[in-house]
Scaffold this motif. Structure first.
Motif, PDB file in Angstrom:
ATOM      1  N   ARG A   8      76.066  16.419  48.402  1.00  0.00           N
ATOM      2  CA  ARG A   8      75.577  17.515  49.238  1.00  0.00           C
ATOM      3  C   ARG A   8      74.936  18.602  48.368  1.00  0.00           C
ATOM      4  NH1 ARG A   8      79.804  18.326  52.760  1.00  0.00           N
ATOM      5  NH2 ARG A   8      80.864  19.563  51.200  1.00  0.00           N
ATOM      6  N   ARG A   9      75.568  18.908  47.241  1.00  0.00           N
ATOM      7  CA  ARG A   9      75.005  19.915  46.332  1.00  0.00           C
ATOM      8  C   ARG A   9      73.699  19.439  45.708  1.00  0.00           C
ATOM      9  NH1 ARG A   9      79.929  21.650  42.635  1.00  0.00           N
ATOM     10  NH2 ARG A   9      80.547  19.570  43.196  1.00  0.00           N
ATOM     11  N   VAL A  10      73.646  18.157  45.357  1.00  0.00           N
ATOM     12  CA  VAL A  10      72.415  17.587  44.785  1.00  0.00           C
ATOM     13  C   VAL A  10      71.294  17.672  45.818  1.00  0.00           C
ATOM     14  CG1 VAL A  10      71.334  15.419  44.042  1.00  0.00           C
ATOM     15  CG2 VAL A  10      73.555  16.099  43.092  1.00  0.00           C
ATOM     16  N   ARG A  11      71.582  17.266  47.060  1.00  0.00           N
ATOM     17  CA  ARG A  11      70.560  17.339  48.117  1.00  0.00           C
ATOM     18  C   ARG A  11      70.115  18.779  48.349  1.00  0.00           C
ATOM     19  NH1 ARG A  11      74.065  13.767  50.627  1.00  0.00           N
ATOM     20  NH2 ARG A  11      74.762  15.366  52.079  1.00  0.00           N
ATOM     21  N   LYS A  12      71.058  19.705  48.323  1.00  0.00           N
ATOM     22  CA  LYS A  12      70.718  21.117  48.544  1.00  0.00           C
ATOM     23  C   LYS A  12      69.826  21.632  47.411  1.00  0.00           C
ATOM     24  CE  LYS A  12      72.602  25.703  49.129  1.00  0.00           C
ATOM     25  NZ  LYS A  12      73.717  26.594  48.926  1.00  0.00           N
ATOM     26  N   ARG A  18      62.200  21.571  46.169  1.00  0.00           N
ATOM     27  CA  ARG A  18      61.047  21.102  46.944  1.00  0.00           C
ATOM     28  C   ARG A  18      60.391  22.273  47.677  1.00  0.00           C
ATOM     29  NH1 ARG A  18      60.223  16.786  51.839  1.00  0.00           N
ATOM     30  NH2 ARG A  18      58.427  17.873  52.572  1.00  0.00           N
ATOM     31  N   GLN A  19      61.199  23.072  48.369  1.00  0.00           N
ATOM     32  CA  GLN A  19      60.648  24.195  49.119  1.00  0.00           C
ATOM     33  C   GLN A  19      60.005  25.229  48.195  1.00  0.00           C
ATOM     34  OE1 GLN A  19      60.227  24.319  52.413  1.00  0.00           O
ATOM     35  NE2 GLN A  19      61.034  22.238  52.317  1.00  0.00           N
ATOM     36  N   GLY A  20      60.632  25.458  47.049  1.00  0.00           N
ATOM     37  CA  GLY A  20      60.049  26.387  46.082  1.00  0.00           C
ATOM     38  C   GLY A  20      58.721  25.889  45.551  1.00  0.00           C
ATOM     39  N   LEU A  21      58.643  24.590  45.284  1.00  0.00           N
ATOM     40  CA  LEU A  21      57.392  24.017  44.804  1.00  0.00           C
ATOM     41  C   LEU A  21      56.295  24.143  45.861  1.00  0.00           C
ATOM     42  CD1 LEU A  21      55.993  22.547  42.465  1.00  0.00           C
ATOM     43  CD2 LEU A  21      56.675  20.384  43.544  1.00  0.00           C
ATOM     44  N   VAL A  22      56.645  23.890  47.108  1.00  0.00           N
ATOM     45  CA  VAL A  22      55.672  24.035  48.205  1.00  0.00           C
ATOM     46  C   VAL A  22      55.157  25.468  48.265  1.00  0.00           C
ATOM     47  CG1 VAL A  22      55.406  24.070  50.721  1.00  0.00           C
ATOM     48  CG2 VAL A  22      56.518  22.124  49.619  1.00  0.00           C
ATOM     49  N   GLU A  40      62.796  30.568  39.008  1.00  0.00           N
ATOM     50  CA  GLU A  40      62.887  31.949  39.501  1.00  0.00           C
ATOM     51  C   GLU A  40      62.617  31.997  41.000  1.00  0.00           C
ATOM     52  OE1 GLU A  40      60.159  34.155  37.035  1.00  0.00           O
ATOM     53  OE2 GLU A  40      61.550  34.153  35.327  1.00  0.00           O
ATOM     54  N   GLU A  41      61.653  31.228  41.453  1.00  0.00           N
ATOM     55  CA  GLU A  41      61.310  31.177  42.879  1.00  0.00           C
ATOM     56  C   GLU A  41      62.499  30.682  43.708  1.00  0.00           C
ATOM     57  OE1 GLU A  41      59.157  31.339  46.419  1.00  0.00           O
ATOM     58  OE2 GLU A  41      58.493  32.097  44.473  1.00  0.00           O
ATOM     59  N   CYS A  42      63.260  29.728  43.155  1.00  0.00           N
ATOM     60  CA  CYS A  42      64.378  29.106  43.876  1.00  0.00           C
ATOM     61  C   CYS A  42      65.726  29.748  43.576  1.00  0.00           C
ATOM     62  CB  CYS A  42      64.470  27.632  43.509  1.00  0.00           C
ATOM     63  SG  CYS A  42      63.030  26.674  43.941  1.00  0.00           S
ATOM     64  N   ASP A  43      65.735  30.676  42.615  1.00  0.00           N
ATOM     65  CA  ASP A  43      66.980  31.295  42.162  1.00  0.00           C
ATOM     66  C   ASP A  43      67.973  30.235  41.656  1.00  0.00           C
ATOM     67  OD1 ASP A  43      68.544  33.479  41.517  1.00  0.00           O
ATOM     68  OD2 ASP A  43      69.555  33.503  43.469  1.00  0.00           O
ATOM     69  N   ILE A  44      67.424  29.344  40.829  1.00  0.00           N
ATOM     70  CA  ILE A  44      68.207  28.273  40.208  1.00  0.00           C
ATOM     71  C   ILE A  44      67.979  28.380  38.707  1.00  0.00           C
ATOM     72  CG2 ILE A  44      68.296  25.750  39.894  1.00  0.00           C
ATOM     73  CD1 ILE A  44      67.483  25.447  42.803  1.00  0.00           C
ATOM     74  N   ASN A  45      69.034  28.139  37.913  1.00  0.00           N
ATOM     75  CA  ASN A  45      68.812  28.228  36.470  1.00  0.00           C
ATOM     76  C   ASN A  45      68.127  26.958  35.961  1.00  0.00           C
ATOM     77  OD1 ASN A  45      70.722  26.315  35.286  1.00  0.00           O
ATOM     78  ND2 ASN A  45      72.337  27.716  35.964  1.00  0.00           N
ATOM     79  N   ARG A  46      67.465  27.105  34.834  1.00  0.00           N
ATOM     80  CA  ARG A  46      66.667  26.010  34.289  1.00  0.00           C
ATOM     81  C   ARG A  46      67.519  24.802  33.929  1.00  0.00           C
ATOM     82  NH1 ARG A  46      62.508  28.756  30.150  1.00  0.00           N
ATOM     83  NH2 ARG A  46      62.236  26.582  29.597  1.00  0.00           N
ATOM     84  N   GLY A  47      68.731  25.029  33.507  1.00  0.00           N
ATOM     85  CA  GLY A  47      69.633  23.915  33.192  1.00  0.00           C
ATOM     86  C   GLY A  47      69.874  23.037  34.407  1.00  0.00           C
ATOM     87  N   THR A  48      70.036  23.672  35.553  1.00  0.00           N
ATOM     88  CA  THR A  48      70.223  22.917  36.797  1.00  0.00           C
ATOM     89  C   THR A  48      68.978  22.109  37.112  1.00  0.00           C
ATOM     90  OG1 THR A  48      71.748  24.592  37.642  1.00  0.00           O
ATOM     91  CG2 THR A  48      70.748  23.111  39.258  1.00  0.00           C
ATOM     92  N   PHE A  49      67.801  22.720  36.940  1.00  0.00           N
ATOM     93  CA  PHE A  49      66.551  21.991  37.172  1.00  0.00           C
ATOM     94  C   PHE A  49      66.518  20.731  36.312  1.00  0.00           C
ATOM     95  CE2 PHE A  49      62.303  20.754  35.971  1.00  0.00           C
ATOM     96  CZ  PHE A  49      61.647  20.676  37.195  1.00  0.00           C
ATOM     97  N   TYR A  50      66.818  20.886  35.019  1.00  0.00           N
ATOM     98  CA  TYR A  50      66.709  19.764  34.079  1.00  0.00           C
ATOM     99  C   TYR A  50      67.774  18.685  34.305  1.00  0.00           C
ATOM    100  CZ  TYR A  50      63.066  22.261  31.602  1.00  0.00           C
ATOM    101  OH  TYR A  50      61.889  22.899  31.278  1.00  0.00           O
TER     102      TYR A  50
END
Length: 193
Positions: A8-12, A18-22, A40-50
């Motif tokens: 659920r967290r991965v999907r979220k 996805r929405q931030g990229l759009v 920054e747009e998604c309020d997610i840290n870069r480590g999570t992105f990677y």
């Protein structure tokens, strides 16, 4: 239980990315979007992105691949017979426009604004392989090879109508759009036969 929570967290997280990229692609091309800016747009840290993607291109290609798989699935039911014989829009054509409406945000940026030309070419190739090759024999048997002209007419016309519909924020329903596209296809293809 923990696996379900993780899924659920991965999907979220992926949904947020996805929405931030759009949102970012509405104003700039993918080449101009950085991981830092997306995070920054998604309020997610870069480590999570990677943890999920190596770069914004991998994220974009992942989204495109998911859309293409769904598009191909819908096209399985879209045949020349179903289009040419239908008095109303075929269920497959309605399903295609419902899929496009459900993914309108991403389709708008991919096909209209700052889009990925490679994605558009993949869509055209799928149409050629999955739908139009079925019609090719009919257009080659009339003594002239008109297949390439028919293919260009169908693909360019359908994509143009789709782009217009998305840019106008889908003022008519997917079913109405399916009926309109099928009407144009039937009249145009019938004239060429």
């Amino acid at each position: 239980m923990a696996e379900n929570t993780t899924d659920r967290r991965v999907r979220k997280t992926r949904g947020q990315l996805r929405q931030g990229l759009v949102r970012l692609m509405r104003g700039k091309s993918i080449q101009d979007i950085t991981v830092k800016e997306l995070c920054e747009e998604c309020d997610i840290n870069r480590g999570t992105f990677y943890l999920h993607y190596t770069d914004v291109y991998q994220l974009l290609h992942s989204i495109e691949d998911e859309l293409l798989v769904e598009f191909e699935r819908v096209l399985d039911g879209l045949t020349a017979q179903s289009v040419l014989a239908a008095a109303t829009p075929s269920p497959a054509m309605c399903s295609m426009f419902e899929l496009l409406a459900d993914n309108a945000d991403m389709c708008l940026v991919l096909l209209c604004h700052n889009g990925d030309m490679a994605f558009l070419e993949k869509v055209k190739d799928i149409v050629r392989l999955r739908v139009l090759d079925e019609w090719g024999a009919q257009f080659r048997s009339n003594g002239r090879d008109t297949y390439d002209y028919v293919y260009s007419f169908i693909v360019s016309g359908c994509i143009g109508m789709l782009q217009c519909w998305l840019e106008k924020e889908m003022p008519i329903s997917p079913r109405e759009m399916a009926a309109m596209v099928e009407g144009v296809l039937v009249k145009g293809v019938t004239a060429l036969l």
